[in-house]
Write an enzyme that holds these catalytic residues in place. Structure first.
Site, PDB file in Angstrom:
ATOM      1  N   GLU A   1      -2.057  -2.137  -8.237  1.00 33.39           N
ATOM      2  CA  GLU A   1      -3.321  -2.306  -7.515  1.00 33.39           C
ATOM      3  C   GLU A   1      -3.604  -1.004  -6.775  1.00 33.39           C
ATOM      4  OE1 GLU A   1      -3.790  -2.833  -3.820  1.00 33.39           O
ATOM      5  OE2 GLU A   1      -1.771  -2.030  -3.559  1.00 33.39           O
TER       6      GLU A   1
ATOM      7  N   SER B   1       0.840  -1.189   0.000  1.00 34.59           N
ATOM      8  CA  SER B   1       0.000   0.000   0.000  1.00 34.59           C
ATOM      9  C   SER B   1       0.884   1.251   0.000  1.00 34.59           C
ATOM     10  CB  SER B   1      -0.966  -0.028   1.195  1.00 34.59           C
ATOM     11  OG  SER B   1      -2.001   0.913   1.042  1.00 34.59           O
TER      12      SER B   1
ATOM     13  N   HIS C   1      -4.799  -5.184  -1.766  1.00 39.58           N
ATOM     14  CA  HIS C   1      -5.816  -5.020  -0.728  1.00 39.58           C
ATOM     15  C   HIS C   1      -6.934  -6.034  -0.941  1.00 39.58           C
ATOM     16  CE1 HIS C   1      -3.755  -1.098  -0.804  1.00 39.58           C
ATOM     17  NE2 HIS C   1      -4.134  -0.961   0.454  1.00 39.58           N
TER      18      HIS C   1
END
Length: 311
Positions: A216, A120, A281
């Site tokens: 992502e 992330s 995620h």
């Protein structure tokens, strides 16, 4: 023209009893989930140590785990501690961009290679570890993340990568080919919004030529995904890319509205693209190394590493 990417230095795998430091370089950490994550690590016969400021809260900005200086100091101290074999990020969130320029990269390089894990917001650090330390890193679960402490498959894939990396040289997915074909290159990537916002900064990769890009994101609407991919295209960051694997798009709207954007922006590059690869995620998130040579088979939905992620 940006030089083609080359494989980076692989750190050593972990052994039972290895000491691993848990740091919070970005957002605030839930103490209950941190304790649950530490229990998992202890169950692997690791010796986890928590950095001093992991549970801090910034006095003014509640989205930060303490001050920028303290978060940077925790990471640098852990990395430069010769007794520490790996550094695991407690969570993502936001804040790595605020502290990455405070790190002493010369001192961290002198400390030698070790394992680094996160995802992330940690994408910013993955890029910096590649450009400043020439080091393979692991895009994997956060030690205090709910997607780690409550998901056995995510735990097992990370554990295998850390202890028995030769057993996970083939990273399979449930993904399918958006654009068919096979491609060879060096892995890189992470969170799309972080890569886009990192463009032009001192520690970011300047391009993906010769790379297999893994992308992502979370909580971004389709028009924002469009904007960020368009930015990567317009800046030339994707020039010469060899292949693309697309992970999860949690909270980005129904996938039927996201997919056309991905196909429109990436389908014309003329390289294999696999969708719904299963990293990022999402439940059962796979650990994927950055900085290793690999082959992407979009039709089979597989990423095969040339050699184990860790030595």
């Amino acid at each position: 023209m940006t030089e083609p990417l080359r494989p980076l230095v692989r750190p050593s795998r972990l052994a039972p009893g290895a000491r691993v430091a848990v740091v919070a370089s970005s957002g605030p950490v839930c103490e209950e989930r941190l304790e649950a994550g530490l229990d998992v690590l202890r169950g692997w016969d690791l010796d986890p140590v928590v950095a001093p400021h992991v549970l801090d809260r910034h006095g003014e900005f509640d989205y930060l785990a303490g001050t920028d200086a303290d978060r940077a100091a925790d990471l640098q101290r852990a990395w430069c501690d010769p007794s520490v074999d790996a550094v695991l990020c407690a969570r993502g969130g936001y804040g790595a961009q605020r502290m990455v320029d405070l790190l002493d990269w010369a001192a961290m390089r002198a400390a030698g290679p070790k394992v680094f894990v996160g995802f992330s917001d940690i994408t910013v650090l993955h890029q910096a570890f590649a450009t400043r330390l020439d080091l393979v890193t692991l895009h994997g679960p956060a030690a205090a993340g709910v997607d780690f402490v409550k998901n056995a498959r995510a735990q097992e894939h990370l554990k295998a990568t850390l202890f028995r990396p030769e057993t996970v040289r083939v990273i399979p997915s449930r993904g399918t080919a958006m654009v068919p074909g096979r491609a060879r290159g060096v892995t890189l990537g992470g969170c799309l919004s972080m890569i886009a916002s990192d463009l032009g900064t001192p520690h970011a990769r300047t391009g993906a030529r010769g790379g297999l890009v893994l992308l992502e994101d979370i909580g971004e609407q389709p028009y924002r995904i469009d904007r960020m991919l368009t930015q990567l295209l317009r800046t030339g960051w994707l020039d010469g890319v060899a292949g693309i694997a697309l992970g999860s798009w949690a909270g980005c709207g129904h996938y039927d509205t996201v997919r056309p954007v991905l196909l429109d922006r990436l389908g014309g590059l003329g390289v294999p693209v696999v969708e719904e690869f299963g990293f990022g995620h999402c439940d059962d998130a796979l650990t994927t190394p950055f900085g290793v040579g690999a082959e992407l088979d979009a039709d089979a939905g597989e990423l095969t590493l040339d050699e184990p992620a860790l030595r």
